[in-house]
Design a protein around this motif. Structure first.
Motif, mmCIF file in Angstrom:
data_model
loop_
_atom_site.group_PDB
_atom_site.id
_atom_site.type_symbol
_atom_site.label_atom_id
_atom_site.label_comp_id
_atom_site.label_asym_id
_atom_site.label_seq_id
_atom_site.Cartn_x
_atom_site.Cartn_y
_atom_site.Cartn_z
ATOM 1 N N LEU A 99 0.828 -1.201 0.000
ATOM 2 C CA LEU A 99 0.000 0.000 0.000
ATOM 3 C C LEU A 99 0.862 1.251 0.000
ATOM 4 O O LEU A 99 0.566 2.227 -0.705
ATOM 5 N N ASP A 100 1.961 1.234 0.757
ATOM 6 C CA ASP A 100 2.819 2.411 0.825
ATOM 7 C C ASP A 100 3.605 2.614 -0.469
ATOM 8 O O ASP A 100 3.736 3.730 -0.964
ATOM 9 N N ALA A 101 4.112 1.507 -1.029
ATOM 10 C CA ALA A 101 4.964 1.630 -2.213
ATOM 11 C C ALA A 101 4.169 1.868 -3.491
ATOM 12 O O ALA A 101 4.593 2.645 -4.358
ATOM 13 N N ALA A 102 3.037 1.177 -3.630
ATOM 14 C CA ALA A 102 2.310 1.224 -4.900
ATOM 15 C C ALA A 102 0.925 1.825 -4.791
ATOM 16 O O ALA A 102 0.249 1.983 -5.810
ATOM 17 N N GLY A 103 0.488 2.179 -3.572
ATOM 18 C CA GLY A 103 -0.868 2.682 -3.392
ATOM 19 C C GLY A 103 -1.223 3.870 -4.267
ATOM 20 O O GLY A 103 -2.228 3.847 -4.988
ATOM 21 N N PRO A 104 -0.418 4.941 -4.260
ATOM 22 C CA PRO A 104 -0.753 6.104 -5.093
ATOM 23 C C PRO A 104 -0.805 5.779 -6.586
ATOM 24 O O PRO A 104 -1.680 6.263 -7.303
ATOM 25 N N THR A 105 0.127 4.937 -7.048
ATOM 26 C CA THR A 105 0.133 4.577 -8.471
ATOM 27 C C THR A 105 -1.103 3.761 -8.838
ATOM 28 O O THR A 105 -1.768 4.015 -9.856
ATOM 29 N N SER A 146 -3.918 3.681 -7.223
ATOM 30 C CA SER A 146 -5.082 4.545 -7.088
ATOM 31 C C SER A 146 -5.278 5.403 -8.332
ATOM 32 O O SER A 146 -6.403 5.590 -8.809
ATOM 33 N N ARG A 147 -4.174 5.916 -8.873
ATOM 34 C CA ARG A 147 -4.270 6.739 -10.078
ATOM 35 C C ARG A 147 -4.790 5.916 -11.258
ATOM 36 O O ARG A 147 -5.590 6.399 -12.066
ATOM 37 N N TRP A 148 -4.354 4.663 -11.344
ATOM 38 C CA TRP A 148 -4.751 3.827 -12.474
ATOM 39 C C TRP A 148 -6.176 3.304 -12.318
ATOM 40 O O TRP A 148 -6.968 3.344 -13.259
ATOM 41 N N LEU A 149 -6.513 2.843 -11.106
ATOM 42 C CA LEU A 149 -7.824 2.229 -10.903
ATOM 43 C C LEU A 149 -8.950 3.243 -10.714
ATOM 44 O O LEU A 149 -10.087 2.989 -11.101
ATOM 45 N N LEU A 150 -8.624 4.381 -10.089
ATOM 46 C CA LEU A 150 -9.684 5.306 -9.697
ATOM 47 C C LEU A 150 -9.578 6.676 -10.350
ATOM 48 O O LEU A 150 -10.456 7.514 -10.133
ATOM 49 N N ASP A 151 -8.499 6.913 -11.105
ATOM 50 C CA ASP A 151 -8.233 8.253 -11.605
ATOM 51 C C ASP A 151 -8.097 9.236 -10.440
ATOM 52 O O ASP A 151 -8.526 10.379 -10.501
ATOM 53 N N PHE A 152 -7.504 8.722 -9.371
ATOM 54 C CA PHE A 152 -7.355 9.470 -8.117
ATOM 55 C C PHE A 152 -5.863 9.710 -7.926
ATOM 56 O O PHE A 152 -5.121 8.799 -7.585
ATOM 57 N N ALA A 153 -5.422 10.948 -8.128
ATOM 58 C CA ALA A 153 -3.990 11.198 -8.258
ATOM 59 C C ALA A 153 -3.260 11.419 -6.937
ATOM 60 O O ALA A 153 -2.061 11.200 -6.854
ATOM 61 N N GLY A 154 -3.945 11.844 -5.885
ATOM 62 C CA GLY A 154 -3.228 12.284 -4.692
ATOM 63 C C GLY A 154 -3.493 11.469 -3.450
ATOM 64 O O GLY A 154 -3.785 12.040 -2.398
ATOM 65 N N LEU A 155 -3.394 10.157 -3.517
ATOM 66 C CA LEU A 155 -3.681 9.311 -2.360
ATOM 67 C C LEU A 155 -2.696 9.602 -1.229
ATOM 68 O O LEU A 155 -1.484 9.631 -1.429
ATOM 69 N N GLU A 156 -3.233 9.797 -0.023
ATOM 70 C CA GLU A 156 -2.403 10.150 1.135
ATOM 71 C C GLU A 156 -2.664 9.193 2.297
ATOM 72 O O GLU A 156 -3.624 8.433 2.300
ATOM 73 N N TYR A 157 -1.763 9.233 3.289
ATOM 74 C CA TYR A 157 -1.910 8.539 4.573
ATOM 75 C C TYR A 157 -1.862 7.014 4.433
ATOM 76 O O TYR A 157 -2.555 6.283 5.135
ATOM 77 N N THR A 158 -1.028 6.507 3.526
ATOM 78 C CA THR A 158 -1.003 5.064 3.278
ATOM 79 C C THR A 158 -0.385 4.277 4.435
ATOM 80 O O THR A 158 -0.825 3.163 4.731
#
Length: 434
Positions: free
Chosen positions: A92-98, A100-112
């Motif tokens: 989640l920490d290493a790949a969560g933001p990436t 999230s961007r691919w699956l949800l079009d959500f670019a700024g995932l925080e607090y992983t």
């Protein structure tokens, strides 16, 4: 209180705690974008943890009931739980933001990181739950549920109450690992046999859990498709994900009752197929009346309830909620315990693949016309296909639907639920979200 009722109450405590937390979050000063980020974390955490927790837990329940050394299974499951939880934190920490961007079009995932720590606690909680169910220890299960989820709700609510930033709220949520880890260490200290299970038992466990994990992955593909379409279709991904997550929440008693039915049937099925069939049929009529009655009330009340409980911003989510309720009749067909007892895990995989394809086809066909509502309809159709396929496979093996369910009653109730759906759902509210 019977053992089955105790398991139901535990699931109500677990799901009810989350419903309360989401209610507090919606009524707080936290922005819809921050809520969307939190719901994205929950969704990604579910994708990472559900196959491991669900598959391993189900295989554990079956194998442990037949084991000559049940205490040794706690040792093995503790090791697997800790390793799986740590792997989820790292992923989640290493790949969560990436992701999230691919699956949800959500670019700024925080607090992983803090949320990953919370997920490790969830892994530990699932192990303690499964062990208590396998032992038939309802008092232990309920005591753990009250302490564990009471801590979770309190830790989440206090910083919200004082208007603290969301990062503080999620770190507070992460502290819910403390009572779970403490309980795990206490239980481990009481284990008399610190050896691992015999190799034949371990081989059966890993074989079944591996097959069930693959099946769970196919099930998650259906969920992932939904969220991909929701995130990429909407102009504001954060808002759409927040509405979708709130709308797709389960009524706590319903999910608890279904989970309890499957778990207790697996435990009682240790004596053979006949006791399992008797258990399923004995509980199905009462389950139909109670669950469908609750669904009818929830369907009629959802427009007013969502506006009153969560605020006007979340009003469109009631359309998703009401649509997802239409999946309840198919979910009341408790086929999972029978499928597992018949060693039909391979058929699970084939059905799961077909379910995923059907969900894609229906959702893509309806999305241009109905928007997010079309995605919800595709999910309901996919769930119905899954259960129909299981019923057919079980019938081929001599287990007619009437031997473990009451199909006539369920069909009449389903028709009534559908009428309420069209009478009380404000479709225009969700169609306006774009």
């Amino acid at each position: 209180m019977t053992f089955a009722r105790g398991v139901q109450v535990f699931h109500v405590i677990r799901q009810g705690s989350w419903l309360l937390m989401l209610l507090l979050l919606a009524r707080s000063a936290v922005s819809l974008e921050e809520i969307g980020n939190f719901e994205a974390l929950r969704y990604l955490g579910y994708l990472l943890s559900a196959p491991l927790i669900g598959a391993a837990g189900t295989a554990y329940l079956r194998v442990r009931q037949q084991s000559r050394f049940p205490d040794r299974w706690f040792v093995l499951m503790t090791l697997l739980t800790l390793l799986g939880g740590l792997a989820v934190i790292g992923t989640l920490d290493a790949a969560g933001p990436t992701v999230s961007r691919w699956l949800l079009d959500f670019a700024g995932l925080e607090y992983t990181v803090p949320f990953g720590i919370y997920l490790l606690g969830s892994f530990i909680g699932a192990l303690i739950e499964q062990e208590a169910i396998a032992d038939g220890a309802q008092r232990r299960l309920l005591g753990f549920g009250l302490v564990s989820y009471g801590w979770q709700v309190t830790a989440f609510a206090l910083p919200l109450w004082f208007g603290m930033p969301m990062i503080v709220v999620i770190w507070a949520l992460a502290t819910s690992i403390l009572p779970r880890l403490s309980y795990l260490l206490w239980r481990y200290g009481r284990t008399r046999d610190a050896q691992l299970p015999p190799k034949p038992e371990s081989l059966l466990f890993f074989t079944q859990s591996g097959q069930l994990t693959l099946y769970a992955v196919f099930g998650l593909i259906v969920t992932a498709i939904d969220y991909y379409l929701v995130g990429h279709y909407a102009a504001d991904a954060e808002e759409a994900i927040a509405l979708w997550r709130y709308g797709s929440q389960e009524i706590p008693f319903m999910l608890g009752a279904l989970a309890a039915l499957n778990a207790t049937a697996l435990v009682e099925g240790g004596g053979g197929t006949a006791p399992m069939l008797d258990s399923l049929r004995r509980r199905s009529r009462k389950m139909n009346w109670v669950m469908m009655g609750m669904a009818a009330v929830a369907m009629a009340a959802s427009p007013l309830a969502f506006r009153a409980a969560f605020g006007q911003a979340f009003y469109p989510a009631h359309v998703v909620f009401s649509t997802m309720l239409l999946a309840l009749p198919s979910r009341l067909l408790a086929t999972q315990p029978l499928m597992i007892s018949q060693d039909l895990q391979r058929q699970y995989l084939l059905v799961g693949f077909g379910e995923s394809l059907l969900n894609v086809a229906v959702s893509l066909a309806l999305l241009p016309v109905l928007g997010l509502l079309g995605v919800a309809v595709g999910t309901v159709v996919a769930y119905a296909f899954e259960r129909i396929a299981y019923v057919y496979l079980l019938r081929q093996r001599g287990h007619a639907l009437r031997t473990y369910a009451f199909p006539g009653e369920l069909a009449l109730m389903s028709g009534g639920l559908l009428l309420l759906y069209f009478a009380f759902t404000d479709f225009g509210a969700l169609l306006a979200v774009g």
